[in-house]
Design a protein around this motif. Structure first.
Motif, PDB file in Angstrom:
ATOM      1  N   MET A   1      -0.380  -0.312  17.165  1.00  0.00           N
ATOM      2  CA  MET A   1       0.204   0.250  15.958  1.00  0.00           C
ATOM      3  C   MET A   1      -0.656   1.435  15.528  1.00  0.00           C
ATOM      4  N   THR A   2      -0.001   2.541  15.229  1.00  0.00           N
ATOM      5  CA  THR A   2      -0.735   3.716  14.777  1.00  0.00           C
ATOM      6  C   THR A   2      -1.061   3.591  13.295  1.00  0.00           C
ATOM      7  N   ALA A   3      -1.947   4.455  12.820  1.00  0.00           N
ATOM      8  CA  ALA A   3      -2.312   4.461  11.398  1.00  0.00           C
ATOM      9  C   ALA A   3      -1.086   4.743  10.533  1.00  0.00           C
ATOM     10  N   GLN A   4      -0.211   5.624  11.002  1.00  0.00           N
ATOM     11  CA  GLN A   4       0.997   5.948  10.234  1.00  0.00           C
ATOM     12  C   GLN A   4       1.936   4.751  10.160  1.00  0.00           C
ATOM     13  N   GLU A   5       2.068   4.019  11.253  1.00  0.00           N
ATOM     14  CA  GLU A   5       2.907   2.822  11.250  1.00  0.00           C
ATOM     15  C   GLU A   5       2.322   1.754  10.329  1.00  0.00           C
ATOM     16  N   PHE A   6       1.006   1.616  10.343  1.00  0.00           N
ATOM     17  CA  PHE A   6       0.323   0.674   9.448  1.00  0.00           C
ATOM     18  C   PHE A   6       0.600   1.042   7.991  1.00  0.00           C
ATOM     19  N   ARG A   7       0.444   2.324   7.677  1.00  0.00           N
ATOM     20  CA  ARG A   7       0.719   2.814   6.320  1.00  0.00           C
ATOM     21  C   ARG A   7       2.174   2.559   5.950  1.00  0.00           C
ATOM     22  N   ASN A   8       3.083   2.863   6.854  1.00  0.00           N
ATOM     23  CA  ASN A   8       4.511   2.667   6.588  1.00  0.00           C
ATOM     24  C   ASN A   8       4.844   1.201   6.346  1.00  0.00           C
ATOM     25  N   ASN A   9       4.174   0.295   7.042  1.00  0.00           N
ATOM     26  CA  ASN A   9       4.391  -1.140   6.825  1.00  0.00           C
ATOM     27  C   ASN A   9       3.981  -1.557   5.416  1.00  0.00           C
ATOM     28  N   ILE A  10       2.987  -0.894   4.878  1.00  0.00           N
ATOM     29  CA  ILE A  10       2.556  -1.177   3.505  1.00  0.00           C
ATOM     30  C   ILE A  10       3.549  -0.570   2.512  1.00  0.00           C
ATOM     31  N   LEU A  11       3.981   0.665   2.780  1.00  0.00           N
ATOM     32  CA  LEU A  11       4.840   1.389   1.840  1.00  0.00           C
ATOM     33  C   LEU A  11       6.207   0.754   1.624  1.00  0.00           C
ATOM     34  N   VAL A  12       6.684  -0.038   2.554  1.00  0.00           N
ATOM     35  CA  VAL A  12       8.005  -0.668   2.394  1.00  0.00           C
ATOM     36  C   VAL A  12       7.920  -1.999   1.645  1.00  0.00           C
ATOM     37  N   GLU A 112       0.633  -7.592  16.325  1.00  0.00           N
ATOM     38  CA  GLU A 112       1.567  -7.416  15.202  1.00  0.00           C
ATOM     39  C   GLU A 112       1.442  -8.533  14.159  1.00  0.00           C
ATOM     40  N   LYS A 113       1.262  -9.757  14.611  1.00  0.00           N
ATOM     41  CA  LYS A 113       1.131 -10.889  13.695  1.00  0.00           C
ATOM     42  C   LYS A 113      -0.116 -10.729  12.811  1.00  0.00           C
ATOM     43  N   GLU A 114      -1.226 -10.349  13.427  1.00  0.00           N
ATOM     44  CA  GLU A 114      -2.472 -10.145  12.662  1.00  0.00           C
ATOM     45  C   GLU A 114      -2.321  -8.995  11.663  1.00  0.00           C
ATOM     46  N   LEU A 115      -1.664  -7.921  12.083  1.00  0.00           N
ATOM     47  CA  LEU A 115      -1.448  -6.786  11.183  1.00  0.00           C
ATOM     48  C   LEU A 115      -0.550  -7.164  10.017  1.00  0.00           C
ATOM     49  N   ASN A 116       0.450  -7.990  10.280  1.00  0.00           N
ATOM     50  CA  ASN A 116       1.327  -8.444   9.201  1.00  0.00           C
ATOM     51  C   ASN A 116       0.546  -9.262   8.174  1.00  0.00           C
ATOM     52  N   VAL A 117      -0.424 -10.052   8.632  1.00  0.00           N
ATOM     53  CA  VAL A 117      -1.278 -10.810   7.718  1.00  0.00           C
ATOM     54  C   VAL A 117      -2.097  -9.856   6.862  1.00  0.00           C
ATOM     55  N   VAL A 118      -2.657  -8.807   7.481  1.00  0.00           N
ATOM     56  CA  VAL A 118      -3.441  -7.819   6.738  1.00  0.00           C
ATOM     57  C   VAL A 118      -2.567  -7.138   5.682  1.00  0.00           C
ATOM     58  N   VAL A 119      -1.365  -6.730   6.057  1.00  0.00           N
ATOM     59  CA  VAL A 119      -0.450  -6.077   5.108  1.00  0.00           C
ATOM     60  C   VAL A 119      -0.113  -7.039   3.965  1.00  0.00           C
ATOM     61  N   SER A 120       0.152  -8.291   4.271  1.00  0.00           N
ATOM     62  CA  SER A 120       0.433  -9.286   3.224  1.00  0.00           C
ATOM     63  C   SER A 120      -0.765  -9.454   2.299  1.00  0.00           C
ATOM     64  N   ASN A 121      -1.966  -9.458   2.870  1.00  0.00           N
ATOM     65  CA  ASN A 121      -3.175  -9.579   2.056  1.00  0.00           C
ATOM     66  C   ASN A 121      -3.364  -8.372   1.147  1.00  0.00           C
ATOM     67  N   ILE A 122      -3.011  -7.196   1.633  1.00  0.00           N
ATOM     68  CA  ILE A 122      -3.109  -5.978   0.814  1.00  0.00           C
ATOM     69  C   ILE A 122      -2.159  -6.072  -0.377  1.00  0.00           C
ATOM     70  N   VAL A 123      -0.929  -6.481  -0.114  1.00  0.00           N
ATOM     71  CA  VAL A 123       0.053  -6.607  -1.193  1.00  0.00           C
ATOM     72  C   VAL A 123      -0.394  -7.675  -2.191  1.00  0.00           C
ATOM     73  N   GLU A 124      -0.886  -8.798  -1.699  1.00  0.00           N
ATOM     74  CA  GLU A 124      -1.379  -9.863  -2.576  1.00  0.00           C
ATOM     75  C   GLU A 124      -2.572  -9.385  -3.416  1.00  0.00           C
ATOM     76  N   PHE A 125      -3.437  -8.582  -2.827  1.00  0.00           N
ATOM     77  CA  PHE A 125      -4.576  -7.994  -3.538  1.00  0.00           C
ATOM     78  C   PHE A 125      -4.081  -7.154  -4.720  1.00  0.00           C
ATOM     79  N   ILE A 126      -3.109  -6.281  -4.451  1.00  0.00           N
ATOM     80  CA  ILE A 126      -2.548  -5.435  -5.511  1.00  0.00           C
ATOM     81  C   ILE A 126      -1.891  -6.306  -6.580  1.00  0.00           C
ATOM     82  N   GLU A 127      -1.076  -7.266  -6.155  1.00  0.00           N
ATOM     83  CA  GLU A 127      -0.365  -8.136  -7.101  1.00  0.00           C
ATOM     84  C   GLU A 127      -1.325  -8.907  -8.002  1.00  0.00           C
ATOM     85  N   SER A 128      -2.365  -9.473  -7.411  1.00  0.00           N
ATOM     86  CA  SER A 128      -3.245 -10.333  -8.200  1.00  0.00           C
ATOM     87  C   SER A 128      -4.047  -9.543  -9.227  1.00  0.00           C
TER      88      SER A 128
END
Length: 159
Positions: A1-12, A112-128
Motif C-alpha cells: 500500500m502506498t502512502a497515498q492509499e494509506f491516507r485515502n483509507n483514512i479520509l473515507v 491489508e488486515k494490519e493496515l486496516n487495524v492501524v486505520v481503525s486505531n487512528i479513527v478511534e484515537f480521533i473519536e476518543s
C-alpha cells in the motif's frame, strides 16, 4: 500500500460522536442558525476538530459509548475540502503513533488486515479525544463557566 492509499483509507472514514453530545454541538456549531447564545465556531466538523484538539491538549481521552448511542460524522476527507487542515490534523495524529500502536517503519511491510487495524486505531484515537473534548465543553457549558468569546477555544486551550 502506498502512502497515498494509506491516507485515502483514512479520509473515507466517518468518525462517530456520542448522541448525548448533540445539545452541545448544536449550541456551538453553526448549523445555519441566525442566533445562538454563544459565538458560532463554524460547521460541525470544525467544532469536532476543536474538541479533538482540546481533548488531546488536556489529556481527556474518553471512549465512545456503544454504537447504538453514537452517530456517524462526515468523512474526514470532506472536512474543509481543498485545504491543508486535514493534513495538519493527520500530522497531529501521526505524532502520537506510539499511542495509536504503529511504527512508521513497519507500515510499508504491513498486510491489508494490519493496515486496516492501524486505520481503525487512528479513527478511534480521533473519536476518543474529540469525545473527551466535547465532554469537557459540555460540562463547562452546563456549569455556566464559559465566556462568550470568539477566542473561546484558545482560552480553553490556555487554561
Amino acid at each position: 500500500m502506498t502512502a497515498q492509499e494509506f491516507r485515502n483509507n483514512i479520509l473515507v472514514k466517518k468518525p462517530r460522536y456520542a448522541k448525548s453530545k448533540i445539545p452541545v454541538i448544536e449550541a456551538f456549531a453553526n448549523k445555519g442558525q441566525s442566533k445562538s447564545e454563544y459565538s458560532q465556531f463554524g460547521p460541525i466538523y470544525e467544532l469536532y476538530i476543536y474538541a479533538f484538539r482540546l481533548g488531546l491538549k488536556k489529556g481527556l481521552k474518553l471512549p465512545l459509548p456503544p454504537r447504538n448511542s453514537t452517530k456517524d460524522f462526515v468523512e474526514i476527507g470532506k472536512w474543509k475540502r481543498d485545504s491543508s487542515l486535514v493534513d495538519f490534523l493527520l500530522m497531529i495524529v501521526f505524532s502520537h503513533s506510539e499511542e495509536i500502536g504503529f511504527d512508521w517503519n513497519d507500515l510499508e511491510d504491513m498486510d491489508e488486515k494490519e493496515l486496516n487495524v492501524v486505520v481503525s486505531n487512528i479513527v478511534e484515537f480521533i473519536e476518543s479525544y474529540a469525545n473527551g473534548g466535547l465532554q469537557y465543553l459540555q460540562e463547562e457549558w452546563e456549569n455556566d463557566n464559559l465566556i462568550n468569546s470568539s477566542y473561546l477555544f484558545v482560552d480553553l486551550m490556555n487554561e
